[in-house]
Design a protein around this motif. Structure first.
Motif, PDB file in Angstrom:
ATOM      1  N   SER A 205       0.883  -0.998   0.364  1.00  0.00           N
ATOM      2  CA  SER A 205       0.077   0.375  -0.166  1.00  0.00           C
ATOM      3  C   SER A 205       1.462   1.676   0.174  1.00  0.00           C
ATOM      4  CB  SER A 205      -1.449  -0.106   1.584  1.00  0.00           C
ATOM      5  OG  SER A 205       0.037  -0.158   2.133  1.00  0.00           O
ATOM      6  N   PHE A 206       2.604   1.224   0.254  1.00  0.00           N
ATOM      7  CA  PHE A 206       3.287   2.678   0.448  1.00  0.00           C
ATOM      8  C   PHE A 206       3.726   2.384  -0.137  1.00  0.00           C
ATOM      9  CE2 PHE A 206       2.347   1.230   4.831  1.00  0.00           C
ATOM     10  CZ  PHE A 206       2.240   2.093   5.183  1.00  0.00           C
ATOM     11  N   VAL A 207       3.543   1.443  -1.803  1.00  0.00           N
ATOM     12  CA  VAL A 207       4.437   1.487  -3.401  1.00  0.00           C
ATOM     13  C   VAL A 207       3.521   1.832  -4.053  1.00  0.00           C
ATOM     14  CG1 VAL A 207       5.740   0.015  -4.522  1.00  0.00           C
ATOM     15  CG2 VAL A 207       5.883  -0.162  -2.429  1.00  0.00           C
ATOM     16  N   SER A 208       1.734   2.086  -3.867  1.00  0.00           N
ATOM     17  CA  SER A 208       1.432   1.757  -5.177  1.00  0.00           C
ATOM     18  C   SER A 208       1.005   3.416  -5.406  1.00  0.00           C
ATOM     19  CB  SER A 208       0.122   2.113  -4.336  1.00  0.00           C
ATOM     20  OG  SER A 208      -0.501   2.527  -3.127  1.00  0.00           O
ATOM     21  N   GLY A 209       1.514   4.987  -4.578  1.00  0.00           N
ATOM     22  CA  GLY A 209       1.468   5.747  -4.383  1.00  0.00           C
ATOM     23  C   GLY A 209       3.347   6.854  -5.059  1.00  0.00           C
ATOM     24  N   LEU A 210       3.899   5.729  -5.448  1.00  0.00           N
ATOM     25  CA  LEU A 210       5.427   6.215  -5.690  1.00  0.00           C
ATOM     26  C   LEU A 210       5.225   6.412  -7.012  1.00  0.00           C
ATOM     27  CD1 LEU A 210       7.780   3.938  -3.884  1.00  0.00           C
ATOM     28  CD2 LEU A 210       7.407   6.007  -3.076  1.00  0.00           C
ATOM     29  N   PRO A 211       5.896   7.039  -7.891  1.00  0.00           N
ATOM     30  CA  PRO A 211       7.302   7.480  -7.109  1.00  0.00           C
ATOM     31  C   PRO A 211       6.766   9.009  -6.819  1.00  0.00           C
ATOM     32  CG  PRO A 211       7.486   7.961  -9.339  1.00  0.00           C
ATOM     33  CD  PRO A 211       6.260   6.813  -9.625  1.00  0.00           C
ATOM     34  N   ASP A 212       4.945   9.675  -7.212  1.00  0.00           N
ATOM     35  CA  ASP A 212       4.639  11.048  -7.062  1.00  0.00           C
ATOM     36  C   ASP A 212       4.294  11.219  -5.550  1.00  0.00           C
ATOM     37  OD1 ASP A 212       5.470  11.206  -9.927  1.00  0.00           O
ATOM     38  OD2 ASP A 212       3.245   9.912 -10.298  1.00  0.00           O
ATOM     39  N   ASP A 213       3.115  10.685  -5.166  1.00  0.00           N
ATOM     40  CA  ASP A 213       3.026  10.272  -3.816  1.00  0.00           C
ATOM     41  C   ASP A 213       4.028  10.946  -2.506  1.00  0.00           C
ATOM     42  OD1 ASP A 213       0.269   9.838  -2.071  1.00  0.00           O
ATOM     43  OD2 ASP A 213       1.803  10.109  -1.109  1.00  0.00           O
ATOM     44  N   GLY A 214       3.971  12.452  -2.322  1.00  0.00           N
ATOM     45  CA  GLY A 214       5.116  12.747  -1.443  1.00  0.00           C
ATOM     46  C   GLY A 214       4.811  12.038   0.160  1.00  0.00           C
ATOM     47  N   SER A 215       3.513  11.269   0.697  1.00  0.00           N
ATOM     48  CA  SER A 215       3.559  11.080   2.015  1.00  0.00           C
ATOM     49  C   SER A 215       4.430   9.729   1.642  1.00  0.00           C
ATOM     50  CB  SER A 215       2.207  11.077   2.313  1.00  0.00           C
ATOM     51  OG  SER A 215       1.623  11.450   2.387  1.00  0.00           O
ATOM     52  N   ASP A 216       3.634   9.151   0.714  1.00  0.00           N
ATOM     53  CA  ASP A 216       4.659   6.949   0.485  1.00  0.00           C
ATOM     54  C   ASP A 216       6.273   7.374   0.573  1.00  0.00           C
ATOM     55  OD1 ASP A 216       2.091   5.819   0.779  1.00  0.00           O
ATOM     56  OD2 ASP A 216       1.964   5.923  -1.405  1.00  0.00           O
TER      57      ASP A 216
END
Ligand code: C2E
Ligand code: MG
Ligand code: MG
Ligand code: MG
Length: 292
Positions: A205-216
């Motif tokens: 769940s922390f990878v799906s927002g990479l590379p753009d999502d700052g919190s992930d």
């Protein structure tokens, strides 16, 4: 609850409940015979070294190919098996089958190859677990150090003191331990420091927002920093795109797993993944898989 306040809905609500309770009971009953009917199957997903793209091992993931229900996901039947206690028999079958497969792959590949097996909380609490592991490793030509047991963060943190004792026993016989779904289970960092473990598996769940999502990005890099400080290996699961791969490499994670490299596949397909490269198991991410 909202439905229960409406008169006609009340009946509908309780009938629906009965239906799902009946479906659950049916599934539980069918599951009892799944092992002897030979309906359980293991799929294997490669673990990839982030620096070399070599396959470092496999994670065994169980599926239930039920004659009555079709393919059932472990997400559906593992919780049922855990509830009824059937998980102990299923877990033993998984361990035996994965080790038999590991023995086969040991004949084909040189170099270290690890086999990861998921342990449920009940198996983890079972005092017969260690003797079983020793026995299985003895009947197959494998080294216990090739075994990596994955236990979810939630299961460990439920009772960290008892968990610590069990982990010490597992590691005393040479098996490795990874904390699965890391980041979803509210670990106390104080306990993390003391837990006898080898690796952290960052939840997908922390990878799906990479590379753009700052919190992930912040979460994944913080986990990697903590792991390096504590001398733990970091595996990241759920890698689906080249962009995620590049970001994770920059962040310094050790191992990767995800559809970008391969979905979990049957044993024969896994062997075929490795074969083109001879003994050197290299898996190049498929550029066509960047976009979904
Ligand atoms: P897990 O151990 O965290 O396994 C990772 C799950 O993520 C697997 O689902 C895998 O197929 C999926 N996955 C891998 N790469 C990707 C990706 O790039 N994208 C996405 N969206 N998903 C990916 P699966 O096989 O359905 O297993 C689900 C869970 O069931 C496992 O989560 C594990 O907790 C449990 N499980 C599976 N096999 C066993 C077993 O033999 N024993 C026990 N106790 N639990 C098992
Ligand atoms: Mg796992
Ligand atoms: Mg996981
Ligand atoms: Mg999971």
């Amino acid at each position: 609850h909202a439905k229960a306040t409406r008169l006609p809905g009340y009946c509908f609500y309780s009938c629906e409940m009965n239906e799902s309770a009946a479906a659950k009971l049916r599934m539980q009953n069918l599951l009892k015979n799944a092992i002897e009917k030979g309906e359980l199957v293991l799929y294997y997903q490669p673990k990839i070294s982030a620096s070399t793209c070599r396959i470092t091992g496999a994670e065994a993931l169980v599926r239930w190919n039920s004659a009555e229900l079709g393919m059932v996901s472990p997400v559906e039947f593992i919780p049922l098996a855990e509830e009824t206690g059937l998980i102990v028999a299923i877990g033993e079958w998984v361990l035996k089958t994965a080790c038999a497969q590991l023995e086969q792959w040991n004949r084909v590949f040189t170099g270290h190859f690890s086999m990861a097996v998921n342990l449920s909380p009940r198996q983890f609490a079972d005092s017969a677990l260690i003797p079983k592991i020793i026995d299985i490793a003895r009947t197959h030509e494998i080294s216990i150090s090739q075994l990596e047991l994955e236990i979810t963060e939630g299961a460990l943190m439920h009772d960290p003191v008892t968990a610590t004792e069990a982990l010490h026993k597992i590691r005393a016989v040479g098996a490795k331990v990874a904390v699965d779904d890391f980041g979803t289970g509210y670990s106390s960092l104080g306990y993390l420091k003391r837990l006898p473990i080898d690796a952290l598996k960052v939840d997908r769940s922390f990878v799906s927002g990479l590379p753009d999502d700052g919190s992930d990005r912040a979460i994944v890099s913080a986990v990697i920093a903590i792991a390096q400080e504590l001398n733990l290996r970091v595996t990241v699961e759920g890698v689906e795109t080249i962009e995620q791969l590049n970001k994770l490499r920059k962040l310094g994670c050790d191992e990767l797993q995800g559809y970008l490299f391969s979905r979990p596949v049957p044993a024969e397909e896994f062997t075929a993944l490795l074969r083109p490269h001879g003994n050197v198991a290299i898996l190049a991410p498929d550029a066509n898989r960047t976009k979904h």
